[in-house]
Scaffold this motif. Structure first.
Motif, PDB file in Angstrom:
ATOM      1  N   ALA A  88       0.855  -1.183   0.000  1.00 56.70           N
ATOM      2  CA  ALA A  88       0.000   0.000   0.000  1.00 56.70           C
ATOM      3  C   ALA A  88       0.882   1.221   0.000  1.00 56.70           C
ATOM      4  N   PRO A 120       0.503   7.191  -3.844  1.00 52.48           N
ATOM      5  CA  PRO A 120      -0.778   7.316  -4.500  1.00 52.48           C
ATOM      6  C   PRO A 120      -0.664   7.509  -5.992  1.00 52.48           C
ATOM      7  N   THR A 121      -1.727   7.104  -6.685  1.00 55.44           N
ATOM      8  CA  THR A 121      -1.776   7.309  -8.107  1.00 55.44           C
ATOM      9  C   THR A 121      -1.741   8.790  -8.400  1.00 55.44           C
ATOM     10  N   ASP A 137      -7.915  -4.898  -5.382  1.00 53.59           N
ATOM     11  CA  ASP A 137      -7.150  -3.717  -5.736  1.00 53.59           C
ATOM     12  C   ASP A 137      -5.657  -4.024  -5.797  1.00 53.59           C
ATOM     13  N   VAL A 180      -1.891  -1.711  -5.746  1.00 54.27           N
ATOM     14  CA  VAL A 180      -1.281  -0.403  -5.542  1.00 54.27           C
ATOM     15  C   VAL A 180       0.115  -0.397  -6.147  1.00 54.27           C
ATOM     16  N   ILE A 218      -6.421  -0.244  -9.777  1.00 55.22           N
ATOM     17  CA  ILE A 218      -5.305   0.391  -9.087  1.00 55.22           C
ATOM     18  C   ILE A 218      -5.858   1.476  -8.179  1.00 55.22           C
ATOM     19  N   GLU A 219      -5.478   1.433  -6.914  1.00 57.20           N
ATOM     20  CA  GLU A 219      -5.954   2.383  -5.914  1.00 57.20           C
ATOM     21  C   GLU A 219      -4.781   3.158  -5.319  1.00 57.20           C
ATOM     22  N   PRO A 220      -5.053   4.373  -4.808  1.00 56.79           N
ATOM     23  CA  PRO A 220      -4.005   5.102  -4.092  1.00 56.79           C
ATOM     24  C   PRO A 220      -3.620   4.364  -2.814  1.00 56.79           C
ATOM     25  N   GLU A 221      -2.442   4.639  -2.324  1.00 54.49           N
ATOM     26  CA  GLU A 221      -2.000   4.015  -1.080  1.00 54.49           C
ATOM     27  C   GLU A 221      -2.839   4.480   0.101  1.00 54.49           C
ATOM     28  N   THR A 222      -2.909   3.645   1.097  1.00 54.06           N
ATOM     29  CA  THR A 222      -3.654   4.005   2.303  1.00 54.06           C
ATOM     30  C   THR A 222      -2.817   4.834   3.266  1.00 54.06           C
ATOM     31  N   GLY A 235      -3.497  -4.743  -2.740  1.00 54.45           N
ATOM     32  CA  GLY A 235      -3.951  -3.670  -1.877  1.00 54.45           C
ATOM     33  C   GLY A 235      -4.563  -4.222  -0.611  1.00 54.45           C
TER      34      GLY A 235
END
Length: 566
Positions: free
Chosen positions: A14, A17-18, A428, A430, A454-458, A486
């Motif tokens: 994670a 971010p994108t 997901d 990342v 694809i998701e942004p990092e948490t 993710g």
């Protein structure tokens, strides 16, 4: 030092971010989803992943610390399995690349930090419980003798941002007391002078020690705070006590500060109170441009008695030569080392086995070698690099970057693995450094073909981009993919994944509990390894040269290296 996010007792990456896709800056490198032909991936042999991970993380390997008897066992095992997978020795007919290291072990009996004020004893911080200090100077004795403490905020000197926490202060012979992370790490978004929530290199402990040395300081002490550090004190204690390994240098570390270390936040609060200051107020002021360093009127002393040992460590290198353009290279990397013996847990177990971090990544590296060999050689050569010393500061990959076996200007890109998802798959994916390079254009359609997103990092404040071996190659201009599962676990959801991620960081990361578990399903790793296989194949069976986005910090380095290669 921190592995990029873990979930389900496995590493579920994670990370960064994108970012803005931007327009591609090289017509050859810009790829639409439709332009990427998705290759079929051979089946991932889960039995291989299990066997390799279980063996390398067994007590017999004693946590795989470099320069120990376990190193020879580890690198021989990796070389044997690379050969069995169908790879060839990758260093002029040899499996190993020598990496010169030096080990410094400090006697904890003399490593307490003693604080004085107005010539009188103030209090003593206990080594391990309250503070951890060490030296990178290769000397049998290093000390601080009544060195003045100066609070320097985040310890950042960034001329391009008009930011200098050391402005107006002479640090010669003094100890810099430094906050971890960047000034804007508490922001919710990514619009701040230092990337907002996302950590920049200025937030890394490596940078802070380096900058303190450039300022002429005698010592550099970082205040530990769990959230901005992204790990608890137990990780600091297990990682920085005992033998510390560094790259051998011509000056034997003379350019470093004499003493580096961490202190618990309550110790810092006590110091500030004694000097008539409030830590919370100082932290708030340090977030603003124009902050001025604060002398504390307190001195610190310690004496480090060290045992010195010099020895060669080794990277392990396998290659699958290309059929049409063998002088162009796609690189897969993973680190084989862990922290060895560490602070014992309540059961007396003092072996940090490193099953997820990173025996699982080495298992993935070897399995990808087998899969690529089974499919047959690609047009470009494929290099499989198992590096040493990652836990000590990305040492093996840094050495390879400075002494590449295969020219970095001719290295197209590749994949770095720092832990696999040994549990359920996720919906997901990342990407560390998403939006930084044109590799994203090639990876996105592969992810979509798995019906994943694809998701942004948490947790962008963890600065994961600067914490694994891909960073060593990026500094030389080579774009590397660092991605993985993710937190949105199939059938269980994102909250479950976040809980498992937090549990791993708190209870297993760099601790004896990071052990092999026969109940792991490895289905997440199967999905991710298929992506890594396809991504490497897309790069190796094409004439693409993906670059960094225009304006990225590594773009100019890549442009210069490629210009010299053409």
């Amino acid at each position: 030092m921190l592995i990029c996010g873990a979930a389900a007792a496995a590493l579920l990456t994670a990370c960064t971010p994108t970012g803005d896709d931007g327009a591609a800056n090289d017509g050859q490198a810009a790829q639409t989803e439709a332009a990427v032909e998705i290759p079929d991936a051979p089946a991932v042999e889960v039995a291989n992943l299990k066997s390799i991970t279980e063996t390398l993380s067994s007590d017999e390997y004693e946590g795989r610390a470099p320069m120990t008897p376990a190193e020879d066992m580890t690198i021989d095992y990796i070389a044997e399995h690379m050969e069995a997978a169908g790879l060839q020795p990758g260093n002029n007919g040899e499996w190993f690349q020598e990496v010169p290291l030096v080990e410094i072990t400090t006697d904890p009996k003399t490593a307490d930090l003693r604080f004085m004020q107005d010539g009188k004893p103030l209090f003593t911080a206990e080594y391990g419980a309250d503070e951890v200090v060490w030296t990178k100077r290769v000397r049998e004795e290093v000390s601080l003798d009544d060195a003045e403490l100066v609070f320097v905020g985040y310890g950042i000197n960034a001329p391009e941002k008009g930011w200098n926490d050391y402005d107006g202060v002479d640090m010669e012979g003094k100890v810099a007391v430094i906050l971890v992370n960047d000034p804007d790490y508490e922001m919710e978004g990514l619009d701040g002078p230092f990337g907002g929530r996302a950590m920049t290199y200025y937030g890394r402990w490596t940078y802070k020690y380096e900058e303190a040395a450039r300022q002429g300081a005698a010592g550099a002490i970082i205040i530990h705070d769990t959230f901005p550090a992204a790990y608890g004190w137990q990780t600091v204690e297990s990682s920085w006590t005992g033998a510390q390994v560094d790259m051998a240098s011509q000056d034997d570390g003379a350019s470093r500060v004499a003493v580096e270390g961490w202190v618990q936040k309550p110790v810092a609060e006590r110091l500030m109170k004694a000097s008539g200051k409030d830590l919370a107020a100082l932290m708030a002021s340090a977030k603003k441009k124009g902050f001025e360093a604060v002398p504390l009127g307190i001195t610190a002393s310690t004496k480090l008695n060290n045992t010195i040992r010099r020895q060669m460590s080794h990277n392990v290198v396998g290659v699958l030569p290309g059929t049409q353009r063998p002088e162009e290279y796609v690189l897969y990397s993973a680190h084989w080392d862990h922290v060895g013996r560490c602070k014992a847990d309540e059961t007396g177990d003092d072996i940090c086995n490193g099953a997820l971090d990173n025996a699982s990544g080495i298992a993935g590296l070897i399995e990808l070698g087998r899969m690529q060999a089974e499919a047959g050689a690609a047009e470009r050569s494929m290099v499989f690099l198992a590096v040493t010393g990652e836990e000590s500061g990305l040492l093996g990959s840094a050495y390879y970057g400075a002494n590449p076996i295969y020219p970095l200007a001719q290295t197209v890109g590749g994949v770095n693995m720092d832990g696999l998802n040994t549990m359920e798959p996720t919906n997901d994916v990342v990407v560390v450094g998403a939006g930084k390079s044109e590799l994203d254009d090639l990876f996105q359609p592969l992810v979509a073909a798995q019906d994943r997103r694809i998701e942004p990092e948490t947790s962008p404040e963890k600065g994961s981009y600067y914490r694994s071996d891909h960073f060593s190659l990026a500094k030389y201009g080579v774009p590397m993919l660092y991605a993985g599962s993710g937190v949105d676990v199939v059938g269980k959801g994102a909250e479950y994944g976040r809980q498992q991620e937090a549990d791993y960081i708190e209870n297993r990361y760099h601790q004896p509990a990071d052990e092999y578990d026969p109940s792991w399903t490895w289905q997440g790793a199967v999905k991710d390894l298929a992506l890594y296989y396809q991504f490497g194949r897309v790069l190796a069976d094409s004439e693409r040269w993906p670059n960094w986005r225009e304006g990225d910090e590594f773009r100019a380095i890549r442009d210069k290296s490629r210009a010299g290669a053409e």
